[in-house]
Design a protein around this motif. Structure first.
Motif, PDB file in Angstrom:
ATOM      1  N   VAL A  36       1.382  -0.923   0.117  1.00 40.65           N
ATOM      2  CA  VAL A  36      -0.219   0.295  -0.327  1.00 40.65           C
ATOM      3  C   VAL A  36       0.852   0.903   0.256  1.00 40.65           C
ATOM      4  CG1 VAL A  36      -2.172  -0.786   1.273  1.00 40.65           C
ATOM      5  CG2 VAL A  36      -0.205  -0.177   2.699  1.00 40.65           C
ATOM      6  N   VAL A  37       0.913   2.665  -0.609  1.00 35.47           N
ATOM      7  CA  VAL A  37       1.290   2.988  -1.150  1.00 35.47           C
ATOM      8  C   VAL A  37       0.445   4.650  -1.170  1.00 35.47           C
ATOM      9  CG1 VAL A  37       3.141   4.494  -2.257  1.00 35.47           C
ATOM     10  CG2 VAL A  37       2.730   2.343  -2.929  1.00 35.47           C
ATOM     11  N   ALA A  38       0.954   5.025   0.246  1.00 39.34           N
ATOM     12  CA  ALA A  38       0.251   6.928   0.228  1.00 39.34           C
ATOM     13  C   ALA A  38       0.129   7.428  -1.605  1.00 39.34           C
ATOM     14  CB  ALA A  38       0.011   7.855   1.254  1.00 39.34           C
ATOM     15  N   THR A  39      -0.674   8.567  -1.923  1.00 45.66           N
ATOM     16  CA  THR A  39      -0.081   9.439  -2.320  1.00 45.66           C
ATOM     17  C   THR A  39      -0.757  10.451  -2.531  1.00 45.66           C
ATOM     18  OG1 THR A  39       0.124   9.379  -5.438  1.00 45.66           O
ATOM     19  CG2 THR A  39      -1.908   8.339  -4.518  1.00 45.66           C
ATOM     20  N   THR A  40      -0.433  11.474  -2.328  1.00 43.27           N
ATOM     21  CA  THR A  40      -1.233  12.563  -2.899  1.00 43.27           C
ATOM     22  C   THR A  40      -1.848  13.430  -3.997  1.00 43.27           C
ATOM     23  OG1 THR A  40      -0.204  13.337  -0.957  1.00 43.27           O
ATOM     24  CG2 THR A  40      -1.460  15.161  -1.890  1.00 43.27           C
ATOM     25  N   THR A  41      -1.158  14.241  -5.509  1.00 44.13           N
ATOM     26  CA  THR A  41      -0.889  14.468  -6.638  1.00 44.13           C
ATOM     27  C   THR A  41      -0.659  13.238  -7.377  1.00 44.13           C
ATOM     28  OG1 THR A  41       1.399  14.358  -6.698  1.00 44.13           O
ATOM     29  CG2 THR A  41       0.214  16.646  -5.684  1.00 44.13           C
ATOM     30  N   GLY A  42      -0.674  11.807  -7.041  1.00 46.43           N
ATOM     31  CA  GLY A  42      -0.752  10.581  -7.744  1.00 46.43           C
ATOM     32  C   GLY A  42       0.942  10.688  -8.117  1.00 46.43           C
ATOM     33  N   ALA A  43       2.524  11.328  -8.215  1.00 45.08           N
ATOM     34  CA  ALA A  43       3.536  11.235  -8.199  1.00 45.08           C
ATOM     35  C   ALA A  43       3.804  10.249  -7.236  1.00 45.08           C
ATOM     36  CB  ALA A  43       4.459  12.610  -7.717  1.00 45.08           C
ATOM     37  N   THR A  44       3.307   9.532  -6.754  1.00 36.89           N
ATOM     38  CA  THR A  44       4.729   8.622  -5.654  1.00 36.89           C
ATOM     39  C   THR A  44       3.995   7.540  -5.735  1.00 36.89           C
ATOM     40  OG1 THR A  44       5.301   9.917  -4.036  1.00 36.89           O
ATOM     41  CG2 THR A  44       4.988   7.890  -3.301  1.00 36.89           C
ATOM     42  N   ALA A  45       2.737   7.481  -5.934  1.00 37.87           N
ATOM     43  CA  ALA A  45       1.987   6.173  -6.674  1.00 37.87           C
ATOM     44  C   ALA A  45       2.427   5.775  -8.386  1.00 37.87           C
ATOM     45  CB  ALA A  45       0.806   6.526  -6.644  1.00 37.87           C
ATOM     46  N   MET A  46       3.004   6.847  -9.504  1.00 33.94           N
ATOM     47  CA  MET A  46       3.377   7.364 -10.461  1.00 33.94           C
ATOM     48  C   MET A  46       4.607   5.953 -10.161  1.00 33.94           C
ATOM     49  SD  MET A  46       1.522   7.411 -13.351  1.00 33.94           S
ATOM     50  CE  MET A  46       3.102   7.321 -14.353  1.00 33.94           C
ATOM     51  N   ILE A  47       5.426   6.421  -9.126  1.00 28.13           N
ATOM     52  CA  ILE A  47       6.841   5.894  -9.222  1.00 28.13           C
ATOM     53  C   ILE A  47       6.543   4.210  -9.270  1.00 28.13           C
ATOM     54  CG2 ILE A  47       9.109   6.407  -7.330  1.00 28.13           C
ATOM     55  CD1 ILE A  47       8.396   9.289  -8.047  1.00 28.13           C
ATOM     56  N   PHE A  48       6.100   4.471  -8.027  1.00 32.11           N
ATOM     57  CA  PHE A  48       5.895   3.028  -7.464  1.00 32.11           C
ATOM     58  C   PHE A  48       5.309   2.275  -8.342  1.00 32.11           C
ATOM     59  CE2 PHE A  48       7.417   4.556  -3.752  1.00 32.11           C
ATOM     60  CZ  PHE A  48       8.472   3.465  -3.114  1.00 32.11           C
ATOM     61  N   SER A  49       4.174   2.394  -8.720  1.00 35.20           N
ATOM     62  CA  SER A  49       3.694   1.571  -9.857  1.00 35.20           C
ATOM     63  C   SER A  49       4.777   1.219 -10.503  1.00 35.20           C
ATOM     64  CB  SER A  49       2.576   2.477 -10.077  1.00 35.20           C
ATOM     65  OG  SER A  49       2.211   3.147 -10.958  1.00 35.20           O
ATOM     66  N   SER A  50       5.112   1.914 -11.681  1.00 38.80           N
ATOM     67  CA  SER A  50       6.406   2.466 -12.591  1.00 38.80           C
ATOM     68  C   SER A  50       7.134   1.186 -12.262  1.00 38.80           C
ATOM     69  CB  SER A  50       7.021   3.231 -13.229  1.00 38.80           C
ATOM     70  OG  SER A  50       5.733   4.695 -13.590  1.00 38.80           O
ATOM     71  N   ALA A  51       8.021   1.784 -11.439  1.00 37.05           N
ATOM     72  CA  ALA A  51       9.073   0.787 -10.943  1.00 37.05           C
ATOM     73  C   ALA A  51       8.412  -0.876 -10.647  1.00 37.05           C
ATOM     74  CB  ALA A  51       9.725   1.184 -10.195  1.00 37.05           C
ATOM     75  N   LEU A  52       7.176  -1.213 -10.263  1.00 40.75           N
ATOM     76  CA  LEU A  52       6.867  -2.748  -9.408  1.00 40.75           C
ATOM     77  C   LEU A  52       5.793  -3.513 -10.390  1.00 40.75           C
ATOM     78  CD1 LEU A  52       7.065  -1.359  -5.622  1.00 40.75           C
ATOM     79  CD2 LEU A  52       8.917  -2.894  -7.252  1.00 40.75           C
ATOM     80  N   LYS A  53       5.953  -2.308 -11.612  1.00 41.43           N
ATOM     81  CA  LYS A  53       4.780  -3.101 -12.537  1.00 41.43           C
ATOM     82  C   LYS A  53       4.599  -4.321 -12.913  1.00 41.43           C
ATOM     83  CE  LYS A  53       6.184  -1.087 -17.053  1.00 41.43           C
ATOM     84  NZ  LYS A  53       5.980  -0.178 -17.625  1.00 41.43           N
ATOM     85  N   ASP A  54       5.592  -4.982 -12.967  1.00 43.14           N
ATOM     86  CA  ASP A  54       6.415  -6.412 -13.066  1.00 43.14           C
ATOM     87  C   ASP A  54       6.738  -7.373 -11.960  1.00 43.14           C
ATOM     88  OD1 ASP A  54       5.844  -5.997 -16.124  1.00 43.14           O
ATOM     89  OD2 ASP A  54       7.500  -5.288 -16.704  1.00 43.14           O
ATOM     90  N   ALA A  55       6.613  -6.931 -11.061  1.00 46.56           N
ATOM     91  CA  ALA A  55       7.206  -7.758  -9.142  1.00 46.56           C
ATOM     92  C   ALA A  55       5.664  -8.480  -8.990  1.00 46.56           C
ATOM     93  CB  ALA A  55       7.190  -6.404  -8.699  1.00 46.56           C
ATOM     94  N   GLY A  56       4.639  -8.627  -9.832  1.00 44.30           N
ATOM     95  CA  GLY A  56       3.522  -9.326  -9.555  1.00 44.30           C
ATOM     96  C   GLY A  56       3.081  -9.184  -7.711  1.00 44.30           C
TER      97      GLY A  56
END
Length: 189
Positions: A36-56
């Motif tokens: 679970v990742v907190a995100t206010t503007t979406g920037a943090t979620a973009m960073i984590f979701s991009s980097a971990l999209k293939d992490a299963g």
């Protein structure tokens, strides 16, 4: 058991990429299924979701409620939400558990209420630690992560990420069953 904890000299978004590295390392060592990742503007979620999209991993981005900044406002643009979803993350938008009704009552009547005491108590470990606990319960309340399982939670102070914790998830109705199992990174301030 011996574990490494990273302490940041300052709180805030400058620690976001270091928190991402902590999460990647942790996922490499232990097969966690939920993040679970907190995100206010979406920037943090973009960073984590991009980097971990293939992490299963089941990633849930938790945002502020609509109207948090003012009536009829939402802090994340629709195109950013779409990109986060395209990266495989789920998005939960809802009321912060230690906010809203009690904040409204406090503003009007200048009292102190149980959720505010809980929030202030959790802040003794840092703003990010408080938010990690909140977002894990919010995601469990929405059925996006299972109760009773260990999850990685990422949050920060203001914007970005500066705290990484491993929690045993619980719904807010069972707040007293929520457990902080590990603190992997946090500001020392």
């Amino acid at each position: 058991m011996e574990k490494k904890i990273i302490y940041f000299e300052r709180a805030g978004r400058d620690n976001t990429h270091a928190c991402l590295e902590v999460v990647k390392q942790t996922l490499g060592e232990i097969n966690y299924k939920h993040l679970v990742v907190a995100t206010t503007t979406g920037a943090t979620a973009m960073i984590f979701s991009s980097a971990l999209k293939d992490a299963g991993i089941n990633m849930v981005a938790v945002t502020h409620s609509a109207g948090f900044k003012g009536p009829n406002t939402f802090e994340i643009p629709d195109d950013t939400l779409a990109k986060i979803r395209d990266n495989g993350a789920k998005i939960y938008t809802g009321t912060i558990l230690t906010h809203s009704i009690e904040t409204s009552l406090n503003s009007k009547f200048s009292g102190i209420y149980p959720a505010m005491i809980i929030a202030q108590s959790l802040r003794r470990f840092g703003e990010g630690a408080k938010v990690c606990c909140e977002i894990a319960m919010m995601a469990a309340d929405a059925g996006l992560i299972p109760e009773g399982e260990e999850v990685i939670a990422v949050a920060g102070t203001g914007y970005g990420a500066d705290t990484v914790m491993v929690l045993k998830a619980a719904a807010s109705k069972r707040f007293l069953e929520l457990r902080v199992l590990e603190i992997l990174a946090k500001p020392r301030v």
